[in-house]
Design a protein around this motif. Sequence first.
Motif, PDB file in Angstrom:
ATOM      1  N   TYR A  30       0.826  -1.207   0.000  1.00 53.53           N
ATOM      2  CA  TYR A  30       0.000   0.000   0.000  1.00 53.53           C
ATOM      3  C   TYR A  30       0.860   1.256   0.000  1.00 53.53           C
ATOM      4  O   TYR A  30       0.538   2.235  -0.686  1.00 53.53           O
ATOM      5  CB  TYR A  30      -0.916  -0.009   1.222  1.00 53.53           C
ATOM      6  CG  TYR A  30      -1.961   1.084   1.180  1.00 53.53           C
ATOM      7  CD1 TYR A  30      -3.047   0.992   0.317  1.00 53.53           C
ATOM      8  CD2 TYR A  30      -1.864   2.211   1.996  1.00 53.53           C
ATOM      9  CE1 TYR A  30      -4.010   1.984   0.266  1.00 53.53           C
ATOM     10  CE2 TYR A  30      -2.825   3.209   1.959  1.00 53.53           C
ATOM     11  CZ  TYR A  30      -3.894   3.092   1.085  1.00 53.53           C
ATOM     12  OH  TYR A  30      -4.842   4.084   1.026  1.00 53.53           O
ATOM     13  N   GLN A  33       2.089   1.793  -3.493  1.00 57.94           N
ATOM     14  CA  GLN A  33       1.013   2.155  -4.407  1.00 57.94           C
ATOM     15  C   GLN A  33       0.504   3.579  -4.168  1.00 57.94           C
ATOM     16  O   GLN A  33       0.227   4.318  -5.122  1.00 57.94           O
ATOM     17  CB  GLN A  33      -0.137   1.163  -4.233  1.00 57.94           C
ATOM     18  CG  GLN A  33      -1.393   1.497  -5.011  1.00 57.94           C
ATOM     19  CD  GLN A  33      -2.486   0.477  -4.752  1.00 57.94           C
ATOM     20  OE1 GLN A  33      -2.289  -0.716  -4.949  1.00 57.94           O
ATOM     21  NE2 GLN A  33      -3.641   0.925  -4.307  1.00 57.94           N
ATOM     22  N   SER A  34       0.397   3.969  -2.907  1.00 59.00           N
ATOM     23  CA  SER A  34      -0.254   5.236  -2.573  1.00 59.00           C
ATOM     24  C   SER A  34       0.694   6.329  -2.096  1.00 59.00           C
ATOM     25  O   SER A  34       0.361   7.520  -2.141  1.00 59.00           O
ATOM     26  CB  SER A  34      -1.307   5.011  -1.479  1.00 59.00           C
ATOM     27  OG  SER A  34      -0.666   4.676  -0.258  1.00 59.00           O
ATOM     28  N   PHE A 217      -8.322  -1.357   1.047  1.00 64.66           N
ATOM     29  CA  PHE A 217      -7.259  -2.064   0.312  1.00 64.66           C
ATOM     30  C   PHE A 217      -6.981  -3.423   0.959  1.00 64.66           C
ATOM     31  O   PHE A 217      -6.835  -4.438   0.267  1.00 64.66           O
ATOM     32  CB  PHE A 217      -5.983  -1.229   0.290  1.00 64.66           C
ATOM     33  CG  PHE A 217      -4.792  -1.970  -0.256  1.00 64.66           C
ATOM     34  CD1 PHE A 217      -4.633  -2.152  -1.621  1.00 64.66           C
ATOM     35  CD2 PHE A 217      -3.840  -2.502   0.612  1.00 64.66           C
ATOM     36  CE1 PHE A 217      -3.535  -2.859  -2.120  1.00 64.66           C
ATOM     37  CE2 PHE A 217      -2.751  -3.203   0.122  1.00 64.66           C
ATOM     38  CZ  PHE A 217      -2.601  -3.384  -1.258  1.00 64.66           C
ATOM     39  N   SER A 220      -9.490  -5.886  -0.131  1.00 60.02           N
ATOM     40  CA  SER A 220      -9.751  -5.943  -1.576  1.00 60.02           C
ATOM     41  C   SER A 220      -9.228  -7.235  -2.198  1.00 60.02           C
ATOM     42  O   SER A 220      -8.338  -7.893  -1.654  1.00 60.02           O
ATOM     43  CB  SER A 220      -9.083  -4.759  -2.263  1.00 60.02           C
ATOM     44  OG  SER A 220      -7.664  -4.914  -2.254  1.00 60.02           O
ATOM     45  N   GLU A 222      -7.255  -7.417  -4.556  1.00 55.12           N
ATOM     46  CA  GLU A 222      -5.834  -7.185  -4.833  1.00 55.12           C
ATOM     47  C   GLU A 222      -4.943  -7.727  -3.718  1.00 55.12           C
ATOM     48  O   GLU A 222      -3.801  -8.111  -3.950  1.00 55.12           O
ATOM     49  CB  GLU A 222      -5.595  -5.680  -5.008  1.00 55.12           C
ATOM     50  CG  GLU A 222      -4.187  -5.305  -5.408  1.00 55.12           C
ATOM     51  CD  GLU A 222      -4.018  -3.812  -5.587  1.00 55.12           C
ATOM     52  OE1 GLU A 222      -2.874  -3.357  -5.803  1.00 55.12           O
ATOM     53  OE2 GLU A 222      -5.028  -3.083  -5.513  1.00 55.12           O
TER      54      GLU A 222
END
Length: 235
Positions: A30, A33-34, A217, A220, A222
């Motif tokens: 995470y 990604q973020s 997230f 999710s 993913e």
Amino acid sequence: MDVQHIEGDAITGISSMATRHVLTALAGAYERQSGQRVRIESTGGVDAARRVLAGEPFDFVVLASQALEGLAAAGRIDPGSQIGIARSRMAIAVKAGEPLPETGTETALREALLSARSIGYSTGPSGSHLLRLFERWGVAERVAPRIVQAPPGVPVGTLVARGEVALGVQQLSELIDLPGIDVTDALPPEIEATTLFSAALCAPCRRHEATRALLAFLASPEAGPAKLLHGMEPA
């Protein structure tokens, strides 16, 4: 997402040891990604619940769903934010190189446990389930001298690897990544106990929107492959 536009303040969480490895992996994914920093402390589930109950300033908590129910009743989490993260089955560990016991049926598992020199179990849901099994089989007094409860925050597999117990029973996710042990498949279906681990916002949460995005997230599709890799299943 442009990392330069993300606040430097980290989202903070606390979890039980059962989800430590998968949450470490997912927090790292995470962050990449973020750009949002995430800091999660993992400790014994009993200790984690106690600290949230005491009002320590975490943004979120990940625990067995039953433990979250108690925190919700005490007003220490937002019950509306609760979301299932992963399910974990139980497994049995022996020291690396030792023969794995037969655990394909309830009878075989019972005999393996009763014949073991010593048995390690946890303070969490898996330990409670094992003790209930001993009561159901009518052998609680018989095995009492040979069962060893791992201290909070110490994986049962660690006791197995050190040779302090012959068999260890715990969540598969807490055994699968430990060196020095070999691990069986899940327990027989008729006595299997699967624990649902969920996340929720803590009452002192400072960053509701950012924390809810992180929890989304974690739940999710993913995030599914990381859960399977670390011995858990998507909720």
